[in-house]
Motif scaffolding. Structure first.
Motif, PDB file in Angstrom:
ATOM      1  N   THR A  33       0.849  -1.186   0.000  1.00 23.15           N
ATOM      2  CA  THR A  33       0.000   0.000   0.000  1.00 23.15           C
ATOM      3  C   THR A  33       0.882   1.232   0.000  1.00 23.15           C
ATOM      4  O   THR A  33       1.778   1.360   0.836  1.00 23.15           O
ATOM      5  N   THR A  34       0.597   2.135  -0.944  1.00 28.17           N
ATOM      6  CA  THR A  34       1.347   3.378  -1.047  1.00 28.17           C
ATOM      7  C   THR A  34       0.405   4.533  -0.762  1.00 28.17           C
ATOM      8  O   THR A  34      -0.691   4.608  -1.331  1.00 28.17           O
TER       9      THR A  34
ATOM     10  N   THR B  17      -0.416   8.742  -0.491  1.00 28.46           N
ATOM     11  CA  THR B  17      -0.086  10.067  -1.005  1.00 28.46           C
ATOM     12  C   THR B  17      -0.585  11.074   0.022  1.00 28.46           C
ATOM     13  O   THR B  17      -1.711  10.959   0.511  1.00 28.46           O
TER      14      THR B  17
ATOM     15  N   THR C  86       1.465   9.349   5.819  1.00 24.49           N
ATOM     16  CA  THR C  86       2.521   8.381   6.131  1.00 24.49           C
ATOM     17  C   THR C  86       2.001   7.339   7.110  1.00 24.49           C
ATOM     18  O   THR C  86       1.046   7.582   7.853  1.00 24.49           O
TER      19      THR C  86
ATOM     20  N   SER D 207       8.328   1.646   4.617  1.00 21.51           N
ATOM     21  CA  SER D 207       9.475   2.266   3.953  1.00 21.51           C
ATOM     22  C   SER D 207      10.072   3.362   4.832  1.00 21.51           C
ATOM     23  O   SER D 207       9.417   3.852   5.767  1.00 21.51           O
TER      24      SER D 207
ATOM     25  N   SER E  15       5.822   6.221   3.409  1.00 22.99           N
ATOM     26  CA  SER E  15       4.745   6.314   2.422  1.00 22.99           C
ATOM     27  C   SER E  15       4.266   4.954   1.930  1.00 22.99           C
ATOM     28  O   SER E  15       3.198   4.855   1.344  1.00 22.99           O
ATOM     29  N   THR E  16       5.025   3.894   2.181  1.00 18.22           N
ATOM     30  CA  THR E  16       4.665   2.565   1.685  1.00 18.22           C
ATOM     31  C   THR E  16       4.754   1.548   2.817  1.00 18.22           C
ATOM     32  O   THR E  16       5.693   1.564   3.601  1.00 18.22           O
TER      33      THR E  16
END
Length: 194
Positions: A41-42, A44, A47, A88, A92-93
């Motif tokens: 999952t990313t 935008t 966070t 990450s 963000s991921t």
């Protein structure tokens, strides 16, 4: 498993309608890895951070406000299957991987599985065809059937209300199938999809 976790990730941060997102509003995009072992999952404009509650991730917007908390466990047959999260460096991921116990692996091997994606697609197609048939004349046929059932029910003395209910049901089935002839087959496909 992957479908359930993807749904958990999308709730609250994804857009469920066609209106463009508000500028700066957090959005999420989740995909399942090619081997089906992970969900990535990313975010935008947001966070992932560890949640105050253990076994959860919080999604924090650009202003530091928690907009969603995501559990790191999904239910499978009255068991809680934990998800290992790898976030990450920039937050963000998040990559989620189910950690299956021996008992969960045994149940899966025995054929106890979450709802399949194939069954989900069949359900969505069924609902789409029923709605399409309803919008193309099912509602009118339901009203006509209810009126006809009311009249016949009162004349035959079965009961006006019972007659109207039966007439409405028959009118709905006929009207939906006339509005979208594939509605009946879509229902059968959903019933017969494993």
């Amino acid at each position: 498993m992957a479908v359930a976790a993807a749904a958990v990730m999308a709730v609250g941060v994804g857009s469920a309608h066609a209106v463009p997102p508000v500028q700066g509003a957090p959005t999420a995009m989740s995909v399942v890895s090619a081997d089906g072992a992970h969900i990535v999952t990313t975010l935008t404009d947001a966070t992932f951070v560890p949640a105050p509650v253990s076994d959860a991730l919080s999604i924090v917007d650009r202003h530091g406000k928690i907009v969603e908390t995501v559990s790191l466990a999904v239910p499978l047959n009255d068991q809680s299957v934990p998800l290992r999260a790898a976030v990450s460096a920039d937050g963000s991921t998040a990559t989620l991987t189910p950690v299956l116990s021996e008992s969960a692996r045994t149940e899966i091997a025995a054929g106890v599985r979450p709802v399949s994606a194939k069954k989900d697609r069949a359900f969505e197609q069924m609902i789409w065809h029923i709605t399409n048939g309803w919008n193309r004349g099912g509602n009118v046929a339901t009203a006509v059937g209810a009126l006809a059932g009311l009249i016949v029910g009162c004349i035959v003395i079965v009961g006006c209300v019972w007659g109207a209910g039966v007439g409405a049901a028959i009118g709905a089935v006929v009207g939906i199938n006339n509005g979208d002839p594939r509605a009946g087959q879509a229902i059968l496909n959903w019933i017969n999809t494993p």
